[in-house]
Design a protein around this motif. Sequence first.
Motif, PDB file in Angstrom:
ATOM      1  N   LEU A  85     -10.220   6.693   4.701  1.00  0.00           N
ATOM      2  CA  LEU A  85     -11.158   6.602   5.825  1.00  0.00           C
ATOM      3  C   LEU A  85     -10.405   6.413   7.135  1.00  0.00           C
ATOM      4  O   LEU A  85     -10.707   7.067   8.143  1.00  0.00           O
ATOM      5  N   ARG A  86      -9.392   5.550   7.132  1.00  0.00           N
ATOM      6  CA  ARG A  86      -8.603   5.306   8.345  1.00  0.00           C
ATOM      7  C   ARG A  86      -7.753   6.514   8.712  1.00  0.00           C
ATOM      8  O   ARG A  86      -7.388   6.683   9.873  1.00  0.00           O
ATOM      9  N   ARG A 103      -9.423  -2.434  -7.542  1.00  0.00           N
ATOM     10  CA  ARG A 103      -8.899  -2.747  -6.211  1.00  0.00           C
ATOM     11  C   ARG A 103      -8.007  -1.620  -5.694  1.00  0.00           C
ATOM     12  O   ARG A 103      -8.042  -1.284  -4.499  1.00  0.00           O
ATOM     13  N   GLN A 129     -10.241   0.998  -4.366  1.00  0.00           N
ATOM     14  CA  GLN A 129     -10.792   0.598  -3.075  1.00  0.00           C
ATOM     15  C   GLN A 129      -9.771   0.761  -1.952  1.00  0.00           C
ATOM     16  O   GLN A 129     -10.102   1.241  -0.858  1.00  0.00           O
ATOM     17  N   LEU A 130      -8.539   0.368  -2.204  1.00  0.00           N
ATOM     18  CA  LEU A 130      -7.492   0.463  -1.194  1.00  0.00           C
ATOM     19  C   LEU A 130      -7.284   1.910  -0.754  1.00  0.00           C
ATOM     20  O   LEU A 130      -7.108   2.190   0.440  1.00  0.00           O
ATOM     21  N   PRO A 158     -13.341   9.899   1.992  1.00  0.00           N
ATOM     22  CA  PRO A 158     -12.992   8.968   0.909  1.00  0.00           C
ATOM     23  C   PRO A 158     -13.436   9.452  -0.465  1.00  0.00           C
ATOM     24  O   PRO A 158     -12.829   9.104  -1.478  1.00  0.00           O
ATOM     25  N   GLN A 175       0.823  -1.203   0.000  1.00  0.00           N
ATOM     26  CA  GLN A 175       0.000   0.000   0.000  1.00  0.00           C
ATOM     27  C   GLN A 175       0.861   1.259   0.000  1.00  0.00           C
ATOM     28  O   GLN A 175       0.595   2.217  -0.739  1.00  0.00           O
ATOM     29  N   LYS A 204      -9.499   4.406  -0.964  1.00  0.00           N
ATOM     30  CA  LYS A 204     -10.682   4.865  -0.226  1.00  0.00           C
ATOM     31  C   LYS A 204     -10.627   4.381   1.227  1.00  0.00           C
ATOM     32  O   LYS A 204     -10.935   5.131   2.162  1.00  0.00           O
ATOM     33  N   GLU A 205     -10.246   3.132   1.399  1.00  0.00           N
ATOM     34  CA  GLU A 205     -10.180   2.561   2.744  1.00  0.00           C
ATOM     35  C   GLU A 205      -9.084   3.234   3.571  1.00  0.00           C
ATOM     36  O   GLU A 205      -9.263   3.508   4.762  1.00  0.00           O
ATOM     37  N   LEU A 206      -7.946   3.521   2.931  1.00  0.00           N
ATOM     38  CA  LEU A 206      -6.856   4.198   3.621  1.00  0.00           C
ATOM     39  C   LEU A 206      -7.282   5.615   4.026  1.00  0.00           C
ATOM     40  O   LEU A 206      -6.994   6.064   5.142  1.00  0.00           O
TER      41      LEU A 206
END
Length: 294
Positions: free
Chosen positions: A224-225, A214, A217-218, A230, A130, A220-222
Amino acid sequence: MGAATQAFLEMLAAERGAASNTLAAYRRDLEGAEELIGDLAEASREDVARLAAAWADLAPATVARKGSALRQFFGFAVDEGWRRDDPSRALPSPRTRRPLPKILSHADVERLFGRAELEAQSGKPAAIRQLALLELLYGSGLRASELVSLPLSAVPRDAPLLTVIGKGGQARMVPVSERAREALARWLAVRSDAGDAKSRYLFPSRNKHLTRVRLFQLLKELALRAGLDPAGISPHVLRHAFATHLLEGGADLRVLQTLLGHADISTTQIYTHVDAARLVALVNARHPLARGAS
């Protein structure tokens, strides 16, 4: 679909190296026009003019895209001798303002990288991958498709440059920062632990390579964290940030054009939406008359 239209699509694939998604978009636009006015190789100027009414409810950008596809087809048909005239002038020409690209502030970039670096400290291959992906998106301005399809052989050994195959199969060299090289070295050290060790791709996944979906998606998820929205994060947004922040730092527009792999400088000019106050300060600080007056 008419024979001439099919031949045009084959030309796009063979001579221009158009991607499958691009070809599919052209096919949809051309087939849609043929459903309305018949074989495009035989359509009259009056037939073409009727498209304006048929497209009246479409967004200006959509009309512009459809018109562009037809203009290219008609030019091709004239060159091939299938038509004596080019009825393109009868097509509607909506004036669209190209939207400014979404960009990230320097603070947002720091938050995103801070989170990615923190997660990479776990030593987990997915987290290290990542970080490497993020470094290449923002540090080298790669397109998502260029990044995920990078072959393992593209990783630089001595020279700090990466060979990228861009749109239309055009190769270009992009710089790899020290941070990105370190992130890549960390990824290569654990890449075999992530599976597909024999893959020819730098970022393998399921016997091929990581997909653009993918990657999207990775990120967007990062985001958010990392406490970021996102909706404002994507591979393209990071590419925009790379370009805008380089310009803010004084990079030349022509150099930026080369780094981004733009065929036309007008495409690169969208990134000149830098802070007006910074430009005023630059003129006041650097202009000869300004210095003479101080």
